[in-house]
Design a protein around this motif. Structure first.
Motif, PDB file in Angstrom:
ATOM      1  N   ILE A  82       0.849  -1.189   0.000  1.00  9.57           N
ATOM      2  CA  ILE A  82       0.000   0.000   0.000  1.00  9.57           C
ATOM      3  C   ILE A  82       0.883   1.237   0.000  1.00  9.57           C
ATOM      4  N   ALA A  83       0.603   2.141  -0.954  1.00 11.99           N
ATOM      5  CA  ALA A  83       1.289   3.429  -1.011  1.00 11.99           C
ATOM      6  C   ALA A  83       0.269   4.534  -0.746  1.00 11.99           C
ATOM      7  N   VAL A  84       0.571   5.406   0.190  1.00 15.55           N
ATOM      8  CA  VAL A  84      -0.286   6.547   0.498  1.00 15.55           C
ATOM      9  C   VAL A  84       0.380   7.804  -0.053  1.00 15.55           C
ATOM     10  N   CYS A  85      -0.348   8.537  -0.889  1.00 20.96           N
ATOM     11  CA  CYS A  85       0.140   9.804  -1.408  1.00 20.96           C
ATOM     12  C   CYS A  85      -0.960  10.848  -1.219  1.00 20.96           C
ATOM     13  N   GLY A  86      -0.798  12.014  -1.801  1.00 21.77           N
ATOM     14  CA  GLY A  86      -1.801  13.055  -1.608  1.00 21.77           C
ATOM     15  C   GLY A  86      -1.566  13.835  -0.331  1.00 21.77           C
ATOM     16  N   VAL A 132       4.856   6.068   2.198  1.00 15.11           N
ATOM     17  CA  VAL A 132       4.197   7.351   2.438  1.00 15.11           C
ATOM     18  C   VAL A 132       4.936   8.386   1.605  1.00 15.11           C
ATOM     19  N   ILE A 133       4.247   8.938   0.613  1.00 13.43           N
ATOM     20  CA  ILE A 133       4.890   9.827  -0.357  1.00 13.43           C
ATOM     21  C   ILE A 133       4.189  11.173  -0.328  1.00 13.43           C
ATOM     22  N   THR A 134       4.873  12.197   0.139  1.00 11.33           N
ATOM     23  CA  THR A 134       4.281  13.520   0.311  1.00 11.33           C
ATOM     24  C   THR A 134       4.002  14.187  -1.033  1.00 11.33           C
ATOM     25  N   PRO A 135       3.136  15.207  -1.040  1.00  9.22           N
ATOM     26  CA  PRO A 135       2.817  15.891  -2.305  1.00  9.22           C
ATOM     27  C   PRO A 135       4.045  16.452  -3.020  1.00  9.22           C
ATOM     28  N   TYR A 145       7.656  11.269  -8.102  1.00 12.22           N
ATOM     29  CA  TYR A 145       8.549  10.121  -7.936  1.00 12.22           C
ATOM     30  C   TYR A 145       7.821   8.859  -7.460  1.00 12.22           C
ATOM     31  N   ILE A 146       6.501   8.899  -7.378  1.00 10.49           N
ATOM     32  CA  ILE A 146       5.764   7.779  -6.785  1.00 10.49           C
ATOM     33  C   ILE A 146       6.075   6.467  -7.495  1.00 10.49           C
TER      34      ILE A 146
END
Length: 425
Positions: free
Chosen positions: A83-87, A105-108, A113-114
């Protein structure tokens, strides 16, 4: 092609499912990410996936909760999935990894780069505008032209998540719209704060000049603006609605109709300015569609100040309202504040929602017997369904091709839509 090894040692493409919450910008970014994952050999799916990418929202505490619920739901669907959380909710950082048990966890600020991060590709330098689209999931295409916000509204967490305003280069926008306009009859220009477009570019790259260029390269495509801060709505921008392919509709986040509340929100405009803008827009078109955001329960909102908002709304009579309740957001002026008088705030919310229903019906009745232009977006229950130029839901009968634009004669109204028939062309 990126592949996934099964228990029987068979090789197959990684199945990826995207879940999107929140605004039109998030929907655009999801489309761009889907195209990027597909180009890497992944297989998009609506079913059980190997990898879930959840594009989250944090505009309210309710949005936070929905983001968390989305994570827990996919963990139940497939406990073995990554699971990847972005946004925007991803600004909670690595704490989300430990609290929710997600893998990424990928910040805005790192959204471009996601795919590289999740698919273990080497990271190469690129900016946020490297995310672009060639198609859209809907019959109306969204095009992102701006990101971030320089406003400091005391209740809003979004600038903390998105950062300062950043405008997409003009040529990127025009190239994308030129291609999309060959397929889509309406393009919606979206951003976190559209009115700030061009402030970080050259003096020639203004929003009016951009829209003028867009209407020239896509003369047969409807152009719609998404949510627009009233403070940035100049007469020059209002004038662009005289262009024949500009949709006569704006969503304005008024938030309140009382000056004291607006001051507490750190909004620079006042109610008299709001009313002036409404008059100017309706001078362009007396049927101009004005939708808006209204917040109830702001910390300084008394019964008297709430009644000022009610009076303001009765004067301008929006055709649609998004009504929501104040919630304290981390990192803002009101972080950690406890909400009092829940019952009072709930009654205010219900009251404004009833007003919204009243004004919506009143506005729809103005179009009985008239003809509107409607894009056939879907078919359901024997009707074609879509939006008119002034953002009304229209259900109509007639043989259609999805995505095409039709003249529809309005015959009656329902609780939330207009009913009509396609006019022979």
């Amino acid at each position: 092609m990126l592949c996934w090894k099964t228990g029987k040692e068979r090789i197959r493409p990684v199945k990826v499912k995207f879940i999107t919450l929140g605004c039109k910008v998030n929907q655009y970014e999801t489309q761009a990410l889907e195209e990027e994952f597909e180009s890497c050999g992944c297989q998009l799916t609506d079913g059980i996936a190997d990898l879930y990418v959840i594009n989250t929202c944090t505009v309210t505490s309710r949005a936070d909760r929905k983001s968390r619920e989305a994570v827990m739901r996919v963990k139940r669907q497939n406990p073995q999935a990554r699971i990847a959380v972005c946004g925007c909710y991803a600004i909670e950082g690595e704490g989300l990894r430990t609290r929710l048990g997600v893998d990424y966890v990928i910040t805005p600020q790192k959204k471009q780069y996601i795919a590289d991060i999740v698919l273990n590709h080497s990271l190469r330098e690129k900016d946020i505008w490297s995310l672009k689209i060639h198609k859209f999931f809907n019959q109306r295409a969204f095009v992102k032209i701006q990101d971030g916000c320089d406003n400091c509204c005391s209740f809003c967490k979004v600038p903390l998540a998105r950062g300062p305003s950043c405008s997409r280069p003009r040529d990127y926008i025009l190239d994308e719209i030129k291609q999309l306009s060959l397929r889509y009859k309406e393009i919606v220009l979206c951003g976190i704060n559209l009115g700030l477009y061009g402030k970080d570019l050259s003096s020639r790259d203004t929003l009016p000049s951009l829209i003028d260029a867009i209407t020239r390269i896509a003369p047969h495509t409807r152009i719609r603006l998404s949510s627009f801060e009233p403070a940035h709505l100049t007469q020059e921008i209002i004038n662009i609605f005289s262009y024949p392919n500009m949709c006569p509709h704006l969503h304005l986040p008024f938030q309140s109709g009382d000056d004291a509340v607006l001051k507490g929100m750190n909004k620079k405009e006042r109610v008299s300015f709001y009313e002036k803008i409404v008059s100017q827009l309706r001078a362009v078109d007396p049927f101009f569609a004005i939708s808006c955001d209204i917040m109830v329960g702001f910390p300084c909102e008394t019964d008297a100040l709430f009644q000022n908002t009610v009076a303001f709304l009765r004067r301008i009579r929006p055709m649609r309202m998004h009504v929501f309740t104040f919630s304290p957001r981390e990192g803002t002026t009101y972080s950690g504040m406890k909400i009092k008088n829940h019952a009072v705030v709930r009654r205010r919310n219900e009251y404004v929602r009833k007003m919204a229903s009243e004004f919506g019906k009143e506005y729809r009745q103005k179009f009985l017997g008239r003809t509107l232009s409607v894009i056939a977006e879907e078919r359901r229950d024997g009707y074609n369904r879509g939006y008119s130029e002034n953002y009304l839901n229209v259900n109509f009968r007639g043989k259609t091709i999805l995505g095409e634009l039709y003249k529809v004669k309005i015959k009656t109204i329902s609780r939330d839509a207009l009913i009509g028939s396609a006019v022979a062309q």
